[in-house]
Design a protein around this motif. Sequence first.
Motif, PDB file in Angstrom:
ATOM      1  N   UNK A  33      -4.209  10.487  -5.165  1.00 40.38           N
ATOM      2  CA  UNK A  33      -4.399   9.046  -5.350  1.00 40.38           C
ATOM      3  C   UNK A  33      -5.771   8.545  -4.914  1.00 40.38           C
ATOM      4  N   UNK A  34      -6.555   9.389  -4.239  1.00 41.50           N
ATOM      5  CA  UNK A  34      -7.830   8.920  -3.688  1.00 41.50           C
ATOM      6  C   UNK A  34      -7.620   7.864  -2.624  1.00 41.50           C
ATOM      7  N   UNK A  35      -6.495   7.932  -1.914  1.00 47.26           N
ATOM      8  CA  UNK A  35      -6.122   6.903  -0.947  1.00 47.26           C
ATOM      9  C   UNK A  35      -7.142   6.786   0.171  1.00 47.26           C
ATOM     10  N   UNK A  36      -7.236   5.568   0.720  1.00 48.68           N
ATOM     11  CA  UNK A  36      -8.205   5.277   1.782  1.00 48.68           C
ATOM     12  C   UNK A  36      -7.676   4.143   2.639  1.00 48.68           C
ATOM     13  N   UNK A  37      -8.334   3.934   3.772  1.00 48.62           N
ATOM     14  CA  UNK A  37      -8.002   2.803   4.625  1.00 48.62           C
ATOM     15  C   UNK A  37      -8.729   1.551   4.168  1.00 48.62           C
ATOM     16  N   UNK A  38      -8.346   0.426   4.741  1.00 49.83           N
ATOM     17  CA  UNK A  38      -8.936  -0.847   4.349  1.00 49.83           C
ATOM     18  C   UNK A  38     -10.448  -0.912   4.619  1.00 49.83           C
ATOM     19  N   UNK A  39     -10.937  -0.371   5.744  1.00 49.75           N
ATOM     20  CA  UNK A  39     -12.393  -0.380   5.941  1.00 49.75           C
ATOM     21  C   UNK A  39     -13.135   0.456   4.904  1.00 49.75           C
ATOM     22  N   UNK A  40     -12.512   1.534   4.423  1.00 47.89           N
ATOM     23  CA  UNK A  40     -13.143   2.333   3.370  1.00 47.89           C
ATOM     24  C   UNK A  40     -13.187   1.548   2.064  1.00 47.89           C
ATOM     25  N   UNK A  41     -12.160   0.732   1.844  1.00 45.11           N
ATOM     26  CA  UNK A  41     -12.077  -0.024   0.596  1.00 45.11           C
ATOM     27  C   UNK A  41     -13.026  -1.227   0.602  1.00 45.11           C
ATOM     28  N   UNK A  42     -12.976  -2.006   1.670  1.00 46.23           N
ATOM     29  CA  UNK A  42     -13.805  -3.214   1.732  1.00 46.23           C
ATOM     30  C   UNK A  42     -15.207  -2.943   2.274  1.00 46.23           C
ATOM     31  N   UNK A  43     -15.342  -1.880   3.049  1.00 42.96           N
ATOM     32  CA  UNK A  43     -16.608  -1.577   3.714  1.00 42.96           C
ATOM     33  C   UNK A  43     -16.466  -1.761   5.209  1.00 42.96           C
TER      34      UNK A  43
ATOM     35  N   UNK B  62       0.844  -1.178   0.000  1.00 43.89           N
ATOM     36  CA  UNK B  62       0.000   0.000   0.000  1.00 43.89           C
ATOM     37  C   UNK B  62       0.886   1.236   0.000  1.00 43.89           C
ATOM     38  N   UNK B  63       0.281   2.405   0.070  1.00 43.16           N
ATOM     39  CA  UNK B  63       1.076   3.632   0.138  1.00 43.16           C
ATOM     40  C   UNK B  63       1.559   3.784   1.570  1.00 43.16           C
ATOM     41  N   UNK B  64       2.853   3.566   1.788  1.00 36.40           N
ATOM     42  CA  UNK B  64       3.384   3.631   3.148  1.00 36.40           C
ATOM     43  C   UNK B  64       4.892   3.761   3.106  1.00 36.40           C
ATOM     44  N   UNK B  65       5.484   3.856   4.291  1.00 39.58           N
ATOM     45  CA  UNK B  65       6.934   3.975   4.408  1.00 39.58           C
ATOM     46  C   UNK B  65       7.553   2.701   4.968  1.00 39.58           C
TER      47      UNK B  65
ATOM     48  N   UNK C 224      -2.036   4.186   8.110  1.00 39.70           N
ATOM     49  CA  UNK C 224      -2.308   4.294   6.679  1.00 39.70           C
ATOM     50  C   UNK C 224      -3.272   3.197   6.233  1.00 39.70           C
ATOM     51  N   UNK C 225      -3.039   1.965   6.683  1.00 38.64           N
ATOM     52  CA  UNK C 225      -3.904   0.853   6.300  1.00 38.64           C
ATOM     53  C   UNK C 225      -5.257   0.919   6.985  1.00 38.64           C
ATOM     54  N   UNK C 226      -5.298   1.421   8.209  1.00 37.97           N
ATOM     55  CA  UNK C 226      -6.568   1.435   8.936  1.00 37.97           C
ATOM     56  C   UNK C 226      -7.502   2.536   8.449  1.00 37.97           C
ATOM     57  N   UNK C 227      -6.976   3.771   8.371  1.00 35.29           N
ATOM     58  CA  UNK C 227      -7.859   4.898   8.068  1.00 35.29           C
ATOM     59  C   UNK C 227      -7.363   5.779   6.924  1.00 35.29           C
ATOM     60  N   UNK C 228      -6.264   5.443   6.305  1.00 39.90           N
ATOM     61  CA  UNK C 228      -5.755   6.225   5.177  1.00 39.90           C
ATOM     62  C   UNK C 228      -4.507   7.007   5.486  1.00 39.90           C
ATOM     63  N   UNK C 229      -4.440   7.567   6.705  1.00 40.78           N
ATOM     64  CA  UNK C 229      -3.240   8.262   7.150  1.00 40.78           C
ATOM     65  C   UNK C 229      -2.847   9.457   6.302  1.00 40.78           C
ATOM     66  N   UNK C 230      -1.553   9.729   6.276  1.00 42.42           N
ATOM     67  CA  UNK C 230      -1.016  10.912   5.589  1.00 42.42           C
ATOM     68  C   UNK C 230      -1.351  10.895   4.105  1.00 42.42           C
ATOM     69  N   UNK C 231      -1.335   9.719   3.473  1.00 45.06           N
ATOM     70  CA  UNK C 231      -1.571   9.647   2.029  1.00 45.06           C
ATOM     71  C   UNK C 231      -3.016   9.979   1.655  1.00 45.06           C
ATOM     72  N   UNK C 232      -3.918   9.913   2.637  1.00 45.67           N
ATOM     73  CA  UNK C 232      -5.328  10.152   2.359  1.00 45.67           C
ATOM     74  C   UNK C 232      -5.775  11.544   2.776  1.00 45.67           C
ATOM     75  N   UNK C 233      -4.848  12.428   3.104  1.00 47.24           N
ATOM     76  CA  UNK C 233      -5.241  13.769   3.546  1.00 47.24           C
ATOM     77  C   UNK C 233      -5.752  14.607   2.374  1.00 47.24           C
ATOM     78  N   UNK C 234      -6.382  15.697   2.699  1.00 48.77           N
ATOM     79  CA  UNK C 234      -6.983  16.561   1.687  1.00 48.77           C
ATOM     80  C   UNK C 234      -5.953  16.967   0.630  1.00 48.77           C
ATOM     81  N   UNK C 235      -6.380  16.933  -0.629  1.00 50.27           N
ATOM     82  CA  UNK C 235      -5.513  17.347  -1.722  1.00 50.27           C
ATOM     83  C   UNK C 235      -4.665  16.250  -2.315  1.00 50.27           C
ATOM     84  N   UNK C 236      -4.796  15.009  -1.810  1.00 51.44           N
ATOM     85  CA  UNK C 236      -3.953  13.942  -2.355  1.00 51.44           C
ATOM     86  C   UNK C 236      -4.455  13.543  -3.746  1.00 51.44           C
TER      87      UNK C 236
END
Length: 351
Positions: free
Chosen positions: A153-163, A23-26, A139-151
């Motif tokens: 990639x439309x990044x999201x956490x796993x619950x956002x992706x799977x439901x 995923x998008x992470x360090x 990042x995996x749980x809730x999106x983290x830094x990659x999912x902040x406003x203006x990104x």
Amino acid sequence: MNNTEQSVQSKELEVHILWINAGLSCDGDSVALTAASQPSIEDLVLGVFPGLPKVQFHWPLIDYHTGDDFIEWFFKADRGEVDPFILVVEGSIPNEKIKVEGYWAGFGNDPSTGQPMTTSQWIDRLAPKAWAVVAAGTCATYGGVHAMAGNPTGAMGLPDYLGWKWKSKAGIPIVCVPGCPIQPDNLSETFLYLLYQAAGKAPMIPLDENLRPSWLFEQTVHEGCDRGGYYEQGQFVNGYGEKECLVKVGCWGPVVKCNVPKRGWMGGIGGCPNVGGICIGCTMPGFPDKFMPFMDEPPGGMVSSMISGNYGTLIRKLRSITEHTVEKEPKWRHNRPELTTGYKPHWQQGG
């Protein structure tokens, strides 16, 4: 089934942990987990806990398999040849639906096409077949830094992706263990619980409304912080390096669910406020956007700290009086030839 049969069954059980760090992470959560000690990864792999099933980690950070040999375990799981397995996702999930000219993140190649397999393709294939799915890190749980406003990639956490109401084939919701990076023992302890659950020796893992293990995230930073008493007494730092409460320099501890002040970081040592750092809310779904700008006094903090400052002055005065009283020994403790403790004998003294 008697205890002997249960023990034999748990010894025969082998659980594979398939870890996708694409995923998008360090990779900070992977690195952090190597410091776990309660339990350590070695403890889990070597089976030092009674009744623990055999464990195989397929984890890019430490696996001796490389290249196609490593990725083959994921294809085996997709074909149903690895069961049961726990799928671990590290990093936020980019939205591949908006990347028509390519892809955002991939993990190995599809042998039928030679093209990269996207992270979301792996999740689509493996999540429905997994015994449990774990989102490791913020990042995996809730999106983290990659999912902040203006990104982009439309990044999201796993619950956002799977439901958010998604459940594995074993009926287990997504298990979210946030942290940026994750507190090492929080994740290893979550693995330990799930492994015991897989062996039939623990009930359904208890999760809070944000899918975090409830026993790890039921209290706020403030409730476990050594500096909490200073807040109550209206004593706040004026700058970094001081010992009082950090709220006025931007600490969100009073509202953030995290056990780091109590647990420490490595071997019970460290943790943000324990070493003078403010809490910026990295274990919360609203991180980072709702906690910015960092190092500014949180909303409501000015009012609450003002109130605390006013009544704290009175509290400190009253406590100083009490402290002065209890710092003195009782007057009957002396070396004089008389008893002044208030004891009254029950027998007749003298002849």
